[in-house]
Scaffold this active site. Structure first.
Site, PDB file in Angstrom:
ATOM      1  N   LYS A  74      -9.926   7.700   1.362  1.00  0.00           N
ATOM      2  CA  LYS A  74     -10.312   6.313   1.081  1.00  0.00           C
ATOM      3  C   LYS A  74     -11.795   6.096   1.370  1.00  0.00           C
ATOM      4  O   LYS A  74     -12.403   5.174   0.817  1.00  0.00           O
ATOM      5  CB  LYS A  74      -9.475   5.347   1.914  1.00  0.00           C
ATOM      6  N   CYS A  98       0.799  -1.225   0.000  1.00  0.00           N
ATOM      7  CA  CYS A  98       0.000   0.000   0.000  1.00  0.00           C
ATOM      8  C   CYS A  98       0.838   1.284   0.000  1.00  0.00           C
ATOM      9  O   CYS A  98       0.283   2.376  -0.104  1.00  0.00           O
ATOM     10  CB  CYS A  98      -0.944   0.012   1.203  1.00  0.00           C
ATOM     11  N   HIS A 158      -3.324   7.760   5.965  1.00  0.00           N
ATOM     12  CA  HIS A 158      -3.468   6.454   5.330  1.00  0.00           C
ATOM     13  C   HIS A 158      -4.898   5.969   5.559  1.00  0.00           C
ATOM     14  O   HIS A 158      -5.536   5.480   4.637  1.00  0.00           O
ATOM     15  CB  HIS A 158      -2.445   5.473   5.883  1.00  0.00           C
ATOM     16  N   PHE A 193       1.347  -3.015   4.545  1.00  0.00           N
ATOM     17  CA  PHE A 193       1.673  -4.342   5.050  1.00  0.00           C
ATOM     18  C   PHE A 193       3.168  -4.588   4.869  1.00  0.00           C
ATOM     19  O   PHE A 193       3.775  -4.144   3.888  1.00  0.00           O
ATOM     20  CB  PHE A 193       0.894  -5.418   4.287  1.00  0.00           C
ATOM     21  N   HIS A 210      -9.619   1.937  -1.133  1.00  0.00           N
ATOM     22  CA  HIS A 210      -8.174   1.741  -0.971  1.00  0.00           C
ATOM     23  C   HIS A 210      -7.608   1.172  -2.261  1.00  0.00           C
ATOM     24  O   HIS A 210      -7.856   0.018  -2.600  1.00  0.00           O
ATOM     25  CB  HIS A 210      -7.941   0.793   0.198  1.00  0.00           C
ATOM     26  N   GLU A 218      -2.272   5.116  13.580  1.00  0.00           N
ATOM     27  CA  GLU A 218      -1.912   6.342  12.870  1.00  0.00           C
ATOM     28  C   GLU A 218      -2.202   7.572  13.716  1.00  0.00           C
ATOM     29  O   GLU A 218      -1.385   8.505  13.788  1.00  0.00           O
ATOM     30  CB  GLU A 218      -2.659   6.426  11.537  1.00  0.00           C
TER      31      GLU A 218
END
Length: 402
Positions: free
Chosen positions: A326, A162, A294, A390, A331, A305
């Site tokens: 998002k 990502c 994010h 990830f 996403h 976050e």
């Protein structure tokens, strides 16, 4: 060190097939997430996504091109056309020799993989098209952009889940800033919204069945999207010499690795990336007005976050605006940071902060100004764009109004 600016932007995503439409949708708080229209959708537990609609590849590309262009490449070329046309650049001679393209994608030609596995395993066919490999390879989009626009300089693809497009843009920025290249075409793309792509993500059990609600206490997971965001990064004096329109400055970046867990994010890793971006850009934390988060809509990401933002910005965290687009476009995995960069440009250039839509219930562990549901007018001088992937791969870009 050279000053780097953005002189062109292009996109294809669930909110729009170009930048003006996308930004208008962001300002309106439009939701581009809806029911998926893909083969075998009834076999999926997750049946929603930020799917690109109204994009007709057959009208854009000829038969030979269609045999080479996976959907993620199609999106990339359409977005690149918009960005490069806006920049006004024509690549020839020395400019072509030194300019290149760095793009991000996590999966590359996922639809091509899916179609050909079906052909072999489900339909029992024993042959596939001879161009399957060049169609599905992760560097296909970057290669086709380089060929289409005569970009002969440093060109490659970054794949860090990502964070792919943020890592790609960081590399392009570094090349222009160092003087290696006067211009770089950069960004990212993804198209995983096919049966196999969605089924794989289902296995993680992090997907929402109804909506993406970042930072809201009743959130229940992320929603996949698809599309591309492409930008022209150019050295400032080169841009000024030709009278180019400048959208904003790319001021700095930082990257970090959590080095801890393959799927669980780390507050420390995220904080080090944000703090590093501030340092690289030479800005104080109280100069940051907006962070494009994010913000996936999962409890693990959102809480981590927000905790990282609080650590890095201290008391100033309460003055920050932080939103996740998002919630509107889904996403885009490897392409997500590129599309989200548009929200930062909109904040810096137009003074409009994109909202976090779907926000319904305050979460005490996300007690920041998440610009809930409605866009906001505000002057922002410096913005950050976060990407935390990830594998613990983190990349943060800092942008400045110019």
């Amino acid at each position: 060190m050279k000053t780097v600016v953005i002189t062109g932007a292009g996109t294809i995503n669930a909110l729009g097939l170009d930048v003006p439409t996308t930004m208008a949708a962001m300002q309106a708080g439009t939701c581009g997430i809806g029911p998926l229209a893909i083969r075998d959708v009834e076999r999926l537990s997750i049946q929603i996504g930020g799917q690109v609609r109204g994009f007709e590849a057959e009208g854009r590309y000829n038969r030979q091109q269609m045999s080479l262009y996976d959907r993620f490449t199609q999106f990339t070329l359409a977005a690149a056309k918009e960005a490069i046309e806006q920049s006004g650049l024509v690549f020839s001679g020395e400019l072509a020799a030194k300019s290149g393209v760095v793009l991000g994608t996590a999966g590359g030609g996922v639809s091509t993989w899916d179609d050909n596995y079906r052909s072999v395993y489900e339909d029992g066919k024993n042959r596939v098209h001879p161009f399957v490999v060049p169609k599905l390879m992760n560097n296909a989009a970057a290669s086709h952009v380089s060929m289409e626009y005569n970009l002969k300089g440093p060109s490659f693809t970054v794949s860090t889940a990502c964070a792919s497009s943020n890592h790609a843009m960081a590399q392009a920025f570094s090349m222009v800033r160092s003087g290696m290249a006067p211009v770089m075409v950069t960004g990212g793309s993804e198209s995983m919204l096919c049966f196999g792509g969605v089924k794989a993500w289902e296995g993680l059990r992090v997907m929402s069945r109804d909506a993406c609600r970042p930072f809201s206490a009743n959130r229940n997971g992320m929603v996949q999207g698809e599309g591309a965001g492409i930008f022209v990064f150019e050295e400032l004096e080169h841009a000024r010499a030709r009278g180019a329109e400048i959208l904003c400055e790319v001021a700095g970046f930082a990257m970090s690795s959590d080095a801890s867990d393959i799927v669980m994010p780390s507050k420390n890793g995220a904080a080090r990336a944000m703090a590093g971006a501030l340092q690289d850009a030479g800005v104080n934390r109280d100069e940051i007005g907006y962070i494009n988060a994010h913000g996936t809509g999962t409890a693990a990401n959102d809480k981590t976050e927000c905790a990282a933002v609080a650590d890095v910005f201290g008391p100033h965290a309460d003055q920050l605006m932080i939103s996740s687009t998002k919630s509107m476009h889904g996403h885009l995995i490897g392409g997500t940071g590129a599309v989200e960069l548009l929200a930062c440009i909109m904040a810096l250039r137009d003074g409009v902060i994109a909202p976090t839509i779907g926000y319904e219930e305050p979460d005490p562990e996300c007690a920041l100004d998440v610009v809930p549901n409605t866009a906001r007018a505000a002057q922002v001088d410096v913005a950050l764009s976060n990407a935390f992937a990830f594998g613990g791969m983190n990349a943060v870009l800092a942008l400045r109004r110019i």
